[in-house]
Design a protein around this motif. Structure first.
Motif, mmCIF file in Angstrom:
data_model
loop_
_atom_site.group_PDB
_atom_site.id
_atom_site.type_symbol
_atom_site.label_atom_id
_atom_site.label_comp_id
_atom_site.label_asym_id
_atom_site.label_seq_id
_atom_site.Cartn_x
_atom_site.Cartn_y
_atom_site.Cartn_z
ATOM 1 N N ASP A 190 0.836 -1.200 0.000
ATOM 2 C CA ASP A 190 0.000 0.000 0.000
ATOM 3 C C ASP A 190 0.867 1.245 0.000
ATOM 4 O OD1 ASP A 190 -2.352 -1.499 0.073
ATOM 5 O OD2 ASP A 190 -2.465 -1.446 2.268
ATOM 6 N N TYR A 191 0.275 2.353 -0.392
ATOM 7 C CA TYR A 191 0.976 3.639 -0.492
ATOM 8 C C TYR A 191 1.758 3.939 0.783
ATOM 9 C CZ TYR A 191 1.628 8.632 -1.559
ATOM 10 O OH TYR A 191 2.162 9.866 -1.818
ATOM 11 N N ASP A 192 1.096 3.825 1.945
ATOM 12 C CA ASP A 192 1.744 4.210 3.198
ATOM 13 C C ASP A 192 2.948 3.325 3.514
ATOM 14 O OD1 ASP A 192 -0.182 2.165 3.609
ATOM 15 O OD2 ASP A 192 -0.356 2.654 5.737
ATOM 16 N N ALA A 193 2.863 2.043 3.225
ATOM 17 C CA ALA A 193 3.994 1.145 3.490
ATOM 18 C C ALA A 193 5.159 1.449 2.548
ATOM 19 C CB ALA A 193 3.560 -0.310 3.346
ATOM 20 N N ARG A 194 4.857 1.707 1.277
ATOM 21 C CA ARG A 194 5.924 2.085 0.336
ATOM 22 C C ARG A 194 6.575 3.390 0.778
ATOM 23 N NH1 ARG A 194 1.909 1.321 -3.497
ATOM 24 N NH2 ARG A 194 2.019 3.522 -4.039
ATOM 25 N N TRP A 195 5.747 4.337 1.211
ATOM 26 C CA TRP A 195 6.256 5.637 1.647
ATOM 27 C C TRP A 195 7.200 5.468 2.841
ATOM 28 C CZ3 TRP A 195 6.283 8.627 6.017
ATOM 29 C CH2 TRP A 195 6.633 9.972 5.856
ATOM 30 N N VAL A 196 6.783 4.688 3.829
ATOM 31 C CA VAL A 196 7.613 4.479 5.016
ATOM 32 C C VAL A 196 8.949 3.847 4.624
ATOM 33 C CG1 VAL A 196 7.838 3.172 7.175
ATOM 34 C CG2 VAL A 196 5.730 4.427 6.688
ATOM 35 N N ALA A 197 8.913 2.835 3.792
ATOM 36 C CA ALA A 197 10.156 2.172 3.378
ATOM 37 C C ALA A 197 11.097 3.161 2.702
ATOM 38 C CB ALA A 197 9.841 1.013 2.440
ATOM 39 N N ARG A 198 10.553 3.979 1.835
ATOM 40 C CA ARG A 198 11.392 4.935 1.115
ATOM 41 C C ARG A 198 11.863 6.072 2.018
ATOM 42 N NH1 ARG A 198 7.385 3.694 -3.612
ATOM 43 N NH2 ARG A 198 8.624 2.097 -4.650
ATOM 44 N N PHE A 199 11.005 6.508 2.934
ATOM 45 C CA PHE A 199 11.377 7.586 3.849
ATOM 46 C C PHE A 199 12.483 7.118 4.795
ATOM 47 C CE2 PHE A 199 10.796 10.421 7.502
ATOM 48 C CZ PHE A 199 10.771 11.663 6.871
ATOM 49 N N VAL A 200 12.349 5.919 5.327
ATOM 50 C CA VAL A 200 13.373 5.366 6.215
ATOM 51 C C VAL A 200 14.678 5.158 5.449
ATOM 52 C CG1 VAL A 200 14.013 3.360 7.635
ATOM 53 C CG2 VAL A 200 11.726 4.368 7.832
ATOM 54 N N SER A 201 14.570 4.726 4.209
ATOM 55 C CA SER A 201 15.758 4.580 3.375
ATOM 56 C C SER A 201 16.436 5.935 3.161
ATOM 57 C CB SER A 201 15.375 3.952 2.032
ATOM 58 O OG SER A 201 16.505 3.772 1.227
ATOM 59 N N ALA A 202 15.649 6.969 2.933
ATOM 60 C CA ALA A 202 16.218 8.320 2.779
ATOM 61 C C ALA A 202 16.953 8.723 4.051
ATOM 62 C CB ALA A 202 15.123 9.326 2.440
ATOM 63 N N TYR A 203 16.361 8.430 5.210
ATOM 64 C CA TYR A 203 17.037 8.744 6.468
ATOM 65 C C TYR A 203 18.356 7.978 6.573
ATOM 66 C CZ TYR A 203 18.551 9.124 11.161
ATOM 67 O OH TYR A 203 19.356 9.370 12.261
ATOM 68 N N ALA A 204 18.311 6.685 6.301
ATOM 69 C CA ALA A 204 19.509 5.847 6.436
ATOM 70 C C ALA A 204 20.641 6.343 5.545
ATOM 71 C CB ALA A 204 19.183 4.393 6.106
ATOM 72 N N ASN A 205 20.286 6.958 4.431
ATOM 73 C CA ASN A 205 21.282 7.472 3.495
ATOM 74 C C ASN A 205 21.550 8.966 3.686
ATOM 75 O OD1 ASN A 205 22.138 5.244 1.661
ATOM 76 N ND2 ASN A 205 19.928 5.018 1.518
ATOM 77 N N SER A 206 21.038 9.533 4.769
ATOM 78 C CA SER A 206 21.203 10.974 5.034
ATOM 79 C C SER A 206 20.784 11.813 3.830
ATOM 80 C CB SER A 206 22.652 11.295 5.420
ATOM 81 O OG SER A 206 23.029 10.582 6.567
ATOM 82 N N ASP A 207 19.719 11.397 3.201
ATOM 83 C CA ASP A 207 19.233 12.033 1.980
ATOM 84 C C ASP A 207 17.991 12.880 2.283
ATOM 85 O OD1 ASP A 207 18.481 12.738 -0.585
ATOM 86 O OD2 ASP A 207 18.389 10.687 -1.347
ATOM 87 N N MET A 208 18.238 14.036 2.907
ATOM 88 C CA MET A 208 17.122 14.913 3.274
ATOM 89 C C MET A 208 16.317 15.391 2.063
ATOM 90 S SD MET A 208 18.231 17.087 6.613
ATOM 91 C CE MET A 208 16.543 17.549 6.988
ATOM 92 N N PRO A 209 16.941 15.702 0.916
ATOM 93 C CA PRO A 209 16.120 16.127 -0.226
ATOM 94 C C PRO A 209 15.088 15.071 -0.644
ATOM 95 C CG PRO A 209 18.401 16.746 -0.604
ATOM 96 C CD PRO A 209 18.384 15.868 0.625
ATOM 97 N N THR A 210 15.479 13.794 -0.622
ATOM 98 C CA THR A 210 14.521 12.746 -0.961
ATOM 99 C C THR A 210 13.457 12.632 0.119
ATOM 100 O OG1 THR A 210 16.122 11.530 -2.289
ATOM 101 C CG2 THR A 210 14.259 10.260 -1.415
ATOM 102 N N GLY A 211 13.853 12.718 1.375
ATOM 103 C CA GLY A 211 12.878 12.690 2.459
ATOM 104 C C GLY A 211 11.871 13.819 2.328
#
Length: 129
Positions: free
Chosen positions: A75-96
């Motif tokens: 679902d949208y929310d689960a995909r969003w969480v996975a990608r948001f957490v991945s952005a955090y793990a990569n210190s990628d604030m622009p993607t977040g």
């Protein structure tokens, strides 16, 4: 994690406490209060803190790939969480920030934030076991 206001850390602790207690209405109320107080930026900072709780603070710098089997069918929310957490793990604030803005524009942000809080709690419980 970048320097965030201490209120964001306090808000994240409150959300985690409420989510651990299973009080999703109070979690939503906390997010609403943060938006009332600090606007969308405050909600973003709170979400970034929740991602930090999931990933941990001692993550070595570098490119990280997180494994989320079946993410494209989620679902949208689960995909969003996975990608948001991945952005955090990569210190990628622009993607977040882009993910946050997209969820807001799509009208999905409340569900995404609630799923993020639940995922953070599940991660902390699993880590403590």
């Amino acid at each position: 994690m970048t320097d965030l206001p201490s209120e964001s850390l306090d808000d994240a602790a409150q959300v985690l406490h409420l989510a651990l207690a299973g009080d999703s209405d109070a979690v939503v109320g906390t997010f609403d209060a943060v938006v009332d107080r600090d606007g969308v930026e405050g909600a973003y900072n709170l979400a970034w803190c929740l991602a930090a709780a999931m990933v941990g603070v001692d993550v070595p710098a570098g490119a990280w790939t997180l494994d989320f089997p079946g993410i494209d069918q989620a679902d949208y929310d689960a995909r969003w969480v996975a990608r948001f957490v991945s952005a955090y793990a990569n210190s990628d604030m622009p993607t977040g920030e882009a993910l946050f803005g997209a969820a807001l524009a799509d009208g999905q942000l409340p569900d995404c934030l609630l799923t993020l809080a639940g995922s953070a709690v599940a991660t902390l419980k699993r880590r403590a076991a």
